[in-house]
Motif scaffolding. Structure first.
Motif, PDB file in Angstrom:
ATOM      1  N   GLU A   1       0.828  -1.207   0.000  1.00 44.80           N
ATOM      2  CA  GLU A   1       0.000   0.000   0.000  1.00 44.80           C
ATOM      3  C   GLU A   1       0.863   1.258   0.000  1.00 44.80           C
ATOM      4  O   GLU A   1       0.430   2.302  -0.483  1.00 44.80           O
TER       5      GLU A   1
ATOM      6  N   GLU B   1       0.302   4.735  -2.045  1.00 47.61           N
ATOM      7  CA  GLU B   1       0.230   6.053  -1.386  1.00 47.61           C
ATOM      8  C   GLU B   1       1.170   7.046  -2.071  1.00 47.61           C
ATOM      9  O   GLU B   1       0.804   8.197  -2.316  1.00 47.61           O
ATOM     10  N   LYS B   2       2.397   6.609  -2.362  1.00 52.51           N
ATOM     11  CA  LYS B   2       3.377   7.486  -3.020  1.00 52.51           C
ATOM     12  C   LYS B   2       2.901   7.869  -4.415  1.00 52.51           C
ATOM     13  O   LYS B   2       3.002   9.026  -4.818  1.00 52.51           O
TER      14      LYS B   2
ATOM     15  N   ARG C   1      -8.154   5.364  -0.799  1.00 50.54           N
ATOM     16  CA  ARG C   1      -7.327   6.512  -0.399  1.00 50.54           C
ATOM     17  C   ARG C   1      -7.603   7.707  -1.311  1.00 50.54           C
ATOM     18  O   ARG C   1      -7.683   8.844  -0.841  1.00 50.54           O
TER      19      ARG C   1
END
Length: 155
Positions: free
Chosen positions: A39, A43-44, A117
């Motif tokens: 994950e 996210e990056k 996200r």
């Protein structure tokens, strides 16, 4: 994690002749999880994607991100579509190998986490359906197409 980002005037995903996701001005994001991804790579990638300055400002320069479009009174949409074929390896011949793509269950888990996200950080997020036979229609604005990669920790 791999992505192919296209700046679009509009885009939509159709499954079984039904539109399952559509946006106006924004980004069509084709996403692929690779073996070894976590994950954290998602996210990056998402952080970079949301700040990617590829929309024109008042002077016509690519200075605005999809999130900056909100300040112009027009929300920029994200249409996120799973695309394991981004991991294609053609070194062995003319038939692509997809062995670097994450296994389907892990790919779906990482895709779902990426989408969740994105929805937490952006107000207009649409998707395709993971592993479905999808038709993607788009009007590429520019055209602007940008490949992105956040490699897994082992790479």
């Amino acid at each position: 994690m791999l992505a192919l980002v296209q700046r679009v005037s509009r885009a939509r995903v159709v499954v079984a002749e039904e539109t399952v996701g559509s946006i106006g001005r924004g980004l069509l994001v084709l996403v692929c999880a690779e073996q070894g991804d976590t994950e954290a790579e998602g996210e990056k990638l998402l952080a970079k994607l949301l700040k990617l300055r590829i929309f024109s400002d008042a002077q016509g320069k690519m200075n605005l991100s999809v999130q900056d479009l909100d300040g112009q009174g027009t929300a920029g949409g994200l249409l996120i579509v799973s695309q394991f074929t981004l991991a294609a390896d053609l070194r062995g011949g003319n038939r692509p190998s997809f062995t670097q793509a994450a296994a389907p269950a892990e790919g779906q888990r990482l895709y779902d986490a990426f989408v969740a996200r994105a929805r937490a950080l952006h107000n207009d997020v649409q998707t395709g359906i993971f592993a479905a036979d999808m038709q993607v229609e788009l009007v590429n604005d520019g055209p602007v197409t940008i490949p992105m990669r956040v490699p897994p920790p082992s790479a």
